[in-house]
Design an enzyme around this catalytic site. Sequence first.
Site: not given
Length: 654
Positions: A169-170, A173, A249
């Site tokens: 997920h990070e 980004h 997100e």
Amino acid sequence: MDFFAQQARVRSSSRRLVVLFVLAVAAIVAAIDAVVWLVLGHHPANGESARSNLPLLLGSSLAVVAGIGLSSLFRIRSLSGGGRTVAERVGAVVVPTNARDPALRQLRNVIEEVAIAAGVPVPDIYLLADELGINAFAAGYSASDAAVCVTRGCLDQLTRDELQGVIAHELSHVLNGDMRLNIRLMGLLFGILVVGIAGRRVIESNAERSSRRDGAGQIVLIGLALIGIGYIGYFFARLIQAAVSRSREMLADASAVQFTRQTAGIAGALKKIAALGLTSRLQMANRQEVAHMLFCAAGRSSELFATHPPLLQRIRALEPGFREEELIRIRTAMLRVAMQATASPLLASAPAPAMSPVYAGVIPGMAIPLVVPALLTGALASAGTPARGQFQRAAALHRALPTRLREAAQQPESALAVVLALAASAAEPQPAQRRIIVDAFGDDVLRAVQDVAADLASLPPGSRLPLASLAFPALKCLPAGRQQTLLVTLDAVVNADGRVDLGEYCLARLLRLQLLEAQRPRSAPIDGVKKLPACRDSVALVCAIVAAGGCSDEAGARRVWLMAMQHAFPGEAIEWTPPPAAWQAPFEQALDDLDGLLPVAKELVIQGIVVAINADDLVSVEEAELLRVICAGLHCAVPLQERLGAREGSCLAS
């Protein structure tokens, strides 16, 4: 779930919100112009004389735009340090390469495996050692400049698969350009706030002077208007910024599923945070600086200004059938494990040094605190364990690398020797290659290269680029001049014998692309705007090079090329053109052209290339490496290829 379609929807929504942000700035300029016109302008009855206000309004508009613009640039510049700078700014510490803590070793292994599987360089790894909540963030303008930071709570409370989902997920980004977007929005937000601050300064400076002079009342009115317009604009701009952050997100959640090929990991982490209530909170004073980059909200905030969607909404986007009642089951199971372990004689007799700091998080609706000592880590992490992820191949590649090589790749000077030995691509560098290395770096580096080259001979197929990816964080630590010398030397080493094979080219191209981006992080490209038909020739050339690299004859290459082109341009008749003998420069120009495509168009190109690579149900090492180079050039995650095998020959000129 069609995650690519969801990504397209989220990106479209983000663009609309950014347009609203720009319109908000325009509305502020118009409102201030109106106030200036009412207070200082001329108000003649006939329209002809009204033109005398044009210089006044033009000057007012330019002053406001310049004030907002310069203030925004100042703020953006102050936030423009690389991912490493952002992590250190909030008190994070580097995870050492030789950490003895098993949790830290697992963290490094997970991050390296995610990077290998996604085809991105390994980021810098940081830890917020005093933060016991479950949270993480990634910072950086591009994957080449990224730093990933996790809290101690992530290590103590998440399973390996859940940690993998959080890391994916990070990294999403960074790959999706979210930090660049957030920094620009933060800059504009500060510029708008400066309007209100300027109004306050106008009133204060006017009060310090004689209030009896002509025009004092008008200046006060302008100052009050600036305060009102500035703070009202700031309020609405904050609303838009929060909406942009929430949409990104959801995009990062969808992208994480692409990387890990499963939803259970990231969903499991979100469920634990939702079940335990406030366990994502951070205690550091400057948490708001990274609030928009975190995996979950750092604390309580109103729905209007929330930087993250509600946890249940995120979980249901990943698992549409999820019911809130499941959180009670997870919460109960975790509490039971904690209570049983607390009452255990083993726990009671455990020596004090074995205990970590306690986690005290009050579960919503319950009056008793949940206490989680270090001895509970394994038991607690097993609650709600998801199925194994789909990174077996990346994990296997990572484990297959000899320990001596992995350790060498983690220090700047020895990492330099590793990549030079990879470029030499032989158990012993040739005489011409040895002369090039000595001229560039000296005898000591040559001896190190020769030592490493002997170990490289035993590497399993397909390990060359993953090993270079592991060496990348250390290479970034070399002085800029030494990095430039390395890039020049790599080109000379691979060209020393007068020919460049596909593997040598992929290594040199990938390192050049990533190191140059790391040196100039703010120049990393963002999402393109071009549509696929505008880049038809570039798509045809790249697909032709991929097809020729995987086939031993032109007829086979043409057949594979047609399959790829029909996927990208269904129903179109496109004439086959073999790739040129000197294909490297046109190939790189084509990738630069394709990098300007819309994300959805890039996905079609990548899918077409994968169709070509999988045409014979076998993926050669060279094809897998070329795919990584293409994805790096397009700033996309690489699809994981499972069917690696050997193939004889290629009709690609070298």
